[in-house]
Design a protein around this motif. Structure first.
Motif, mmCIF file in Angstrom:
data_model
loop_
_atom_site.group_PDB
_atom_site.id
_atom_site.type_symbol
_atom_site.label_atom_id
_atom_site.label_comp_id
_atom_site.label_asym_id
_atom_site.label_seq_id
_atom_site.Cartn_x
_atom_site.Cartn_y
_atom_site.Cartn_z
ATOM 1 N N GLY A 75 -1.172 -11.382 -8.220
ATOM 2 C CA GLY A 75 -2.209 -10.368 -8.340
ATOM 3 C C GLY A 75 -2.314 -9.706 -9.702
ATOM 4 N N ASP A 76 -3.498 -9.153 -9.968
ATOM 5 C CA ASP A 76 -3.719 -8.306 -11.147
ATOM 6 C C ASP A 76 -3.227 -6.885 -10.895
ATOM 7 O OD1 ASP A 76 -5.240 -10.357 -12.525
ATOM 8 O OD2 ASP A 76 -6.829 -9.936 -11.091
ATOM 9 N N LEU A 77 -3.137 -6.519 -9.616
ATOM 10 C CA LEU A 77 -2.693 -5.189 -9.221
ATOM 11 C C LEU A 77 -1.540 -5.351 -8.249
ATOM 12 C CD1 LEU A 77 -3.093 -2.099 -9.237
ATOM 13 C CD2 LEU A 77 -4.736 -2.385 -7.365
ATOM 14 N N LEU A 78 -0.414 -4.685 -8.522
ATOM 15 C CA LEU A 78 0.786 -4.749 -7.692
ATOM 16 C C LEU A 78 0.945 -3.436 -6.944
ATOM 17 C CD1 LEU A 78 3.227 -6.246 -10.368
ATOM 18 C CD2 LEU A 78 1.734 -7.487 -8.777
ATOM 19 N N TRP A 79 1.191 -3.545 -5.629
ATOM 20 C CA TRP A 79 1.342 -2.354 -4.782
ATOM 21 C C TRP A 79 2.648 -2.494 -4.024
ATOM 22 C CZ3 TRP A 79 -2.465 -1.008 -0.204
ATOM 23 C CH2 TRP A 79 -2.208 0.297 0.233
ATOM 24 N N PHE A 80 3.554 -1.531 -4.214
ATOM 25 C CA PHE A 80 4.885 -1.575 -3.621
ATOM 26 C C PHE A 80 4.937 -0.611 -2.439
ATOM 27 C CE2 PHE A 80 5.128 -2.642 -8.096
ATOM 28 C CZ PHE A 80 5.850 -3.824 -8.078
ATOM 29 N N LEU A 81 5.247 -1.139 -1.266
ATOM 30 C CA LEU A 81 5.254 -0.339 -0.047
ATOM 31 C C LEU A 81 6.588 -0.463 0.672
ATOM 32 C CD1 LEU A 81 1.735 -1.100 1.498
ATOM 33 C CD2 LEU A 81 2.500 1.067 0.508
ATOM 34 N N HIS A 82 7.117 0.664 1.118
ATOM 35 C CA HIS A 82 8.281 0.638 1.987
ATOM 36 C C HIS A 82 7.884 0.110 3.361
ATOM 37 C CE1 HIS A 82 10.655 3.910 -0.429
ATOM 38 N NE2 HIS A 82 10.409 2.828 -1.124
ATOM 39 N N ALA A 83 8.815 -0.556 4.015
ATOM 40 C CA ALA A 83 8.505 -1.230 5.279
ATOM 41 C C ALA A 83 8.182 -0.260 6.407
ATOM 42 C CB ALA A 83 9.679 -2.115 5.689
ATOM 43 N N ASP A 84 8.626 0.974 6.304
ATOM 44 C CA ASP A 84 8.388 1.944 7.370
ATOM 45 C C ASP A 84 7.209 2.872 7.066
ATOM 46 O OD1 ASP A 84 9.565 3.374 5.326
ATOM 47 O OD2 ASP A 84 11.282 4.071 6.505
ATOM 48 N N THR A 85 6.301 2.407 6.232
ATOM 49 C CA THR A 85 5.101 3.166 5.863
ATOM 50 C C THR A 85 3.933 2.753 6.748
ATOM 51 O OG1 THR A 85 5.849 3.257 3.563
ATOM 52 C CG2 THR A 85 3.513 3.685 3.950
ATOM 53 N N ARG A 86 3.027 3.686 7.023
ATOM 54 C CA ARG A 86 1.751 3.379 7.674
ATOM 55 C C ARG A 86 0.633 3.586 6.661
ATOM 56 N NH1 ARG A 86 1.166 3.318 13.064
ATOM 57 N NH2 ARG A 86 -0.669 2.100 12.426
ATOM 58 N N VAL A 87 -0.341 2.678 6.669
ATOM 59 C CA VAL A 87 -1.404 2.680 5.665
ATOM 60 C C VAL A 87 -2.757 2.827 6.353
ATOM 61 C CG1 VAL A 87 -2.488 1.410 3.792
ATOM 62 C CG2 VAL A 87 -0.018 1.187 4.175
ATOM 63 N N PRO A 88 -3.366 4.011 6.307
ATOM 64 C CA PRO A 88 -4.685 4.191 6.917
ATOM 65 C C PRO A 88 -5.785 3.542 6.081
ATOM 66 C CG PRO A 88 -4.026 6.199 5.807
ATOM 67 C CD PRO A 88 -2.848 5.257 5.717
ATOM 68 N N ALA A 89 -6.918 3.297 6.707
ATOM 69 C CA ALA A 89 -8.027 2.624 6.028
ATOM 70 C C ALA A 89 -8.504 3.406 4.816
ATOM 71 C CB ALA A 89 -9.175 2.407 7.010
ATOM 72 N N GLU A 90 -8.459 4.743 4.880
ATOM 73 C CA GLU A 90 -8.955 5.534 3.756
ATOM 74 C C GLU A 90 -8.077 5.368 2.516
ATOM 75 O OE1 GLU A 90 -7.104 8.568 6.716
ATOM 76 O OE2 GLU A 90 -8.311 6.730 6.788
ATOM 77 N N ALA A 91 -6.795 5.076 2.708
ATOM 78 C CA ALA A 91 -5.925 4.827 1.559
ATOM 79 C C ALA A 91 -6.322 3.533 0.864
ATOM 80 C CB ALA A 91 -4.469 4.769 2.005
ATOM 81 N N ILE A 92 -6.633 2.519 1.644
ATOM 82 C CA ILE A 92 -7.069 1.244 1.065
ATOM 83 C C ILE A 92 -8.368 1.426 0.285
ATOM 84 C CG2 ILE A 92 -7.886 -1.065 1.644
ATOM 85 C CD1 ILE A 92 -5.947 -0.951 4.062
ATOM 86 N N SER A 93 -9.304 2.171 0.855
ATOM 87 C CA SER A 93 -10.574 2.416 0.177
ATOM 88 C C SER A 93 -10.366 3.185 -1.127
ATOM 89 C CB SER A 93 -11.516 3.192 1.098
ATOM 90 O OG SER A 93 -11.826 2.444 2.251
ATOM 91 N N ALA A 94 -9.463 4.159 -1.093
ATOM 92 C CA ALA A 94 -9.197 4.959 -2.293
ATOM 93 C C ALA A 94 -8.600 4.107 -3.403
ATOM 94 C CB ALA A 94 -8.269 6.120 -1.950
#
Length: 246
Positions: A75-94
């Motif tokens: 990817g051109d953009l790297l996103w690091f997430l902890h395994a116990d995180t929840r990701v709502p749709a508004e975060a993706i849009s932002a």
């Protein structure tokens, strides 16, 4: 954009399926999901198979695991997430909107200067109900916005160019997220997205909320004063290590 999402894991069978379900819509439109395992002995890998693009193995430790994922990412953009995180749709849009602005897509140009220094994090909400956790999350969000330093709980993201320019996560046993933020901040101030990720509060709850707050403050202060991250990691794991963490 070509987005690569990198998830370090260690015994995260209870949490990983929920996070990957949150990310499934992104994968369906071309995002790359990379899970980097540090030696899980539970069903983490079995539950991830078929819902990620790559499963990698790396020495235990978030810095090593996330660097391995970044090296393999397309990817051109790297996103690091902890395994116990929840990701709502508004975060993706932002995140999409912030990246589009950085590369000048809305104007049809190529704003390479902003793109090359692009990095940031999200606000967070902690999952528990303890009243002190509301103070913790507000303090984390405000401190990060003020200082330009972010933690892994906040879903760090960076352009490939920025991440490579600072050399990735330094090989630290603890505080790798703080060190990476400090390096990236020398390139540019972070994009502080107000969309909230839901971060697990288990380390506070299992270690005692007030006790863990004080412990983290002591560790941050000791690190700022030059303490050895290996010794700090040993103290953290011995005093406040939840199951599956690091």
């Amino acid at each position: 954009m070509r987005l690569s999402i990198i998830i370090p894991t260690l015994n995260e069978a209870e949490a990983i399926g929920v996070l990957l379900a949150d990310l499934a819509p992104l994968r369906a439109v071309g995002a790359e999901l990379i899970l980097v395992d540090g030696g899980s002995r539970d069903a983490t890998l079995a539950r991830a198979r078929g819902t990620v693009d790559q499963i990698l193995h790396a020495p235990r430790g978030r810095a090593a695991q996330m660097n391995a994922g970044a090296q393999a990412a397309a990817g051109d953009l790297l996103w690091f997430l902890h395994a116990d995180t929840r990701v709502p749709a508004e975060a993706i849009s932002a995140l999409r909107a912030a990246w589009a602005d950085a590369v000048g897509q809305s104007l049809g140009d190529r704003n390479h200067g902003r793109r090359e220094g692009f990095w940031g994090r999200f606000d967070i909400r902690l999952s528990g109900r303890h009243p002190l956790l509301r103070l913790v999350e507000r303090g984390m969000n405000a401190r990060s916005r003020l200082t330009g330093i972010a933690t892994g709980d906040q879903g760090l993201f960076a352009s490939r160019v920025a991440f490579d320019r600072v050399g990735g996560f330094p090989p630290l046993a603890l505080m790798e997220d703080i060190a990476l933020s400090a390096a990236l901040r020398r390139l540019a101030r972070p994009v502080c997205l107000r969309a909230r990720l839901l971060a697990s509060s288990r380390r506070w709850e299992q270690g005692g909320v007030l006790r863990t707050i004080l412990l983290m403050w002591r560790l941050r202060l000791a690190y700022a004063l030059g303490a050895d991250p290996v010794q700090l990691a040993g103290h953290y794991e011995g005093r406040n290590r939840p199951r599956g963490d690091r």
